[in-house]
Write an enzyme that holds these catalytic residues in place. Structure first.
Site, PDB file in Angstrom:
ATOM      1  N   HIS A 105       0.981  -1.112  -0.006  1.00 45.75           N
ATOM      2  CA  HIS A 105       0.129  -0.182  -0.118  1.00 45.75           C
ATOM      3  C   HIS A 105       0.842   1.207  -0.024  1.00 45.75           C
ATOM      4  CE1 HIS A 105      -4.121   1.840   1.603  1.00 45.75           C
ATOM      5  NE2 HIS A 105      -3.201   2.899   1.145  1.00 45.75           N
ATOM      6  N   HIS A 119       1.214   4.825  -2.273  1.00 50.63           N
ATOM      7  CA  HIS A 119       0.716   5.853  -3.146  1.00 50.63           C
ATOM      8  C   HIS A 119       1.765   6.697  -3.799  1.00 50.63           C
ATOM      9  CE1 HIS A 119      -3.744   5.713  -1.951  1.00 50.63           C
ATOM     10  NE2 HIS A 119      -2.950   5.442  -0.644  1.00 50.63           N
ATOM     11  N   ASN A 140       2.515   9.633  -5.320  1.00 48.70           N
ATOM     12  CA  ASN A 140       2.592  10.932  -4.999  1.00 48.70           C
ATOM     13  C   ASN A 140       3.043  11.152  -3.612  1.00 48.70           C
ATOM     14  OD1 ASN A 140       2.529  12.580  -7.426  1.00 48.70           O
ATOM     15  ND2 ASN A 140       0.482  11.899  -7.427  1.00 48.70           N
ATOM     16  N   THR A 153      -1.702   4.773  -8.186  1.00 46.08           N
ATOM     17  CA  THR A 153      -1.949   6.233  -8.304  1.00 46.08           C
ATOM     18  C   THR A 153      -3.004   6.474  -8.882  1.00 46.08           C
ATOM     19  OG1 THR A 153      -0.592   8.122  -9.541  1.00 46.08           O
ATOM     20  CG2 THR A 153      -0.533   5.856 -10.438  1.00 46.08           C
ATOM     21  N   PRO A 194      -4.581   8.183 -12.271  1.00 46.68           N
ATOM     22  CA  PRO A 194      -4.297   8.400 -13.578  1.00 46.68           C
ATOM     23  C   PRO A 194      -4.547  10.011 -13.665  1.00 46.68           C
ATOM     24  CG  PRO A 194      -5.117   6.287 -13.722  1.00 46.68           C
ATOM     25  CD  PRO A 194      -5.432   6.800 -12.390  1.00 46.68           C
ATOM     26  N   GLY A 245      -8.685   8.447  -1.714  1.00 45.98           N
ATOM     27  CA  GLY A 245      -9.157   9.953  -1.730  1.00 45.98           C
ATOM     28  C   GLY A 245     -10.108  10.188  -0.563  1.00 45.98           C
ATOM     29  N   GLU A 297     -12.249   4.056   6.835  1.00 45.53           N
ATOM     30  CA  GLU A 297     -10.972   4.906   7.353  1.00 45.53           C
ATOM     31  C   GLU A 297     -11.515   6.026   8.227  1.00 45.53           C
ATOM     32  OE1 GLU A 297      -7.852   6.690   4.386  1.00 45.53           O
ATOM     33  OE2 GLU A 297      -9.517   6.181   3.035  1.00 45.53           O
ATOM     34  N   ASP A 353       1.967   3.433   3.272  1.00 50.30           N
ATOM     35  CA  ASP A 353       0.669   4.534   2.690  1.00 50.30           C
ATOM     36  C   ASP A 353       1.558   5.749   1.746  1.00 50.30           C
ATOM     37  OD1 ASP A 353      -1.786   5.340   2.182  1.00 50.30           O
ATOM     38  OD2 ASP A 353      -2.389   6.313   4.052  1.00 50.30           O
ATOM     39  N   ASP A 354       1.798   6.523   2.420  1.00 49.68           N
ATOM     40  CA  ASP A 354       2.525   7.947   1.721  1.00 49.68           C
ATOM     41  C   ASP A 354       3.933   8.261   2.763  1.00 49.68           C
ATOM     42  OD1 ASP A 354       0.305   8.723   0.062  1.00 49.68           O
ATOM     43  OD2 ASP A 354      -0.862   8.736   2.036  1.00 49.68           O
TER      44      ASP A 354
HETATM   45 ZN   LIG Z   1      -3.744   4.866   1.214  1.00 48.29          ZN
END
Ligand SMILES: [Zn+2]
Length: 343
Positions: free
Chosen positions: A14, A16, A18, A102, A104, A175, A205, A282-283
């Protein structure tokens, strides 16, 4: 233990694209885009410096900070550079299998098709530069962008999947979790499954959406992102449907959906309910972490031993969206590493 975890072959399911860009990478992209020392470059460097002090405890604040990478990645060369930098970061942390997700995008400079083709191209290039890491792609539907955007994305995926069935392996819905309704996406998800895509959906979430969570679990998915507020019957249903939960400890804490590491649901899901879980970042750029650190937070907080780590690796392989052949290769690497250590 730190040295052991750093050297351990790891599986990331998991991440992302960006959000995995670190502040140093964003600076590098700004320098490439505007030229070192230019006023625009300096402007972005100031913005990026603010990110270094990021300490938000609010989910909607977190989404705002992705804006900066979207502003910087305005052509395909920059997108390729960003993708390669992220793959390199995971490789340097001894990640041996990585699924990047990601949404698109399209702009004046590129279409969604070109966006995905460029990432696939970057993944292919990385396979010769870093043959130790296998990388797969999960395009995402962004709930905040709405159903028409998702329809367009699925159309683009259907054009590419025949050509790259071993690279595009799954689909994500991510998102702002309070935007849109899951049921609107069901017809698209049915089509995606028919295309052969596996589903890894962000779910539960936020609190207070038990009905939607139930609807999502009943619809079916292979893996669930976060699952922070899964409880009661939904927990039983999750277990019954053999869904693997992607736990992202620091992300949840920095977004304010979990109070602290001690309170993280990883603990009861893994130990108490025996639900298949994987630890993910995650990020990692946004939250200033990496996969080794996330695993070490779990080790320190919940007392995981090497046997638990071995089990987590095996779960990561089992629930990954790759072929049995690749799973066997990764299993051998992980087993060899653990065989050389004392339990
Ligand atoms: Zn996530």
């Amino acid at each position: 233990m730190e040295e052991f975890v750093r050297g351990m072959p790891k599986i990331e399911l998991h991440a992302h694209l960006n959000g995995s860009l670190t502040t140093n990478m964003l600076e590098e992209l700004a320098e490439t885009k505007f030229g070192l020392g230019s006023p625009e470059c300096e402007f972005y460097k100031e913005k990026i410096a603010d990110l270094r002090n990021f300490s938000s405890k609010n989910l909607s604040e977190c989404f705002k900070i992705f804006k900066i990478s979207h502003e910087l990645i305005t052509n395909l060369d920059l997108l390729k550079k960003a993708t390669l930098l992220v793959i390199q970061k995971f490789h340097l942390d001894n990640t041996v299998y990585l699924e990047i997700r990601t949404t698109p995008k399209r702009c004046k400079e590129f279409t969604k098709l070109q966006y995905l083709e460029t990432i696939i191209d970057s993944i292919k290039e990385s396979q010769s530069t870093y043959p130790e890491i296998t990388v797969k792609l999960l395009p995402s539907f962004d709930r905040a962008r709405g159903i028409l955007d998702a329809e367009e994305t699925l159309e683009v995926i259907s054009q590419l999947i025949g050509k790259f069935p071993n690279t595009i392996v799954g689909l994500d819905i991510s998102g702002d979790p309070s935007a849109g309704c899951f049921k609107d996406y069901k017809p698209l998800l049915i089509k995606a499954k028919l295309l052969g895509l596996r589903l890894a959906l962000h779910c539960a979430e936020i609190d207070g959406i038990e009905d939607e969570t139930r609807e999502m679990i009943e619809f079916g998915m292979d893996r669930m992102g976060h699952g922070t507020f899964i409880k009661d019957e939904n927990l039983d249903l999750l277990k019954k449907n053999d869904i693997c939960v992607e736990c992202c400890l620091t992300s949840n804490i920095k977004c304010g959906t979990v109070k602290n590491y001690d309170d993280h649901h990883f603990n009861e899901m893994f130990f108490q309910h025996k639900i298949p879980v994987v630890i993910c970042t995650d990020d990692c750029g946004v939250f200033d972490t990496d996969l080794s650190k996330e695993i070490l937070y779990a080790v320190d907080t919940f007392g995981l031993d090497k046997f638990d780590l071995f089990n987590l690796c095996k779960l990561g392989i089992k629930y990954s969206f790759t072929s049995d052949e690749t799973k066997a290769i990764i299993t051998n690497r992980v087993s060899a590493y653990f065989q050389n250590c004392k339990f």
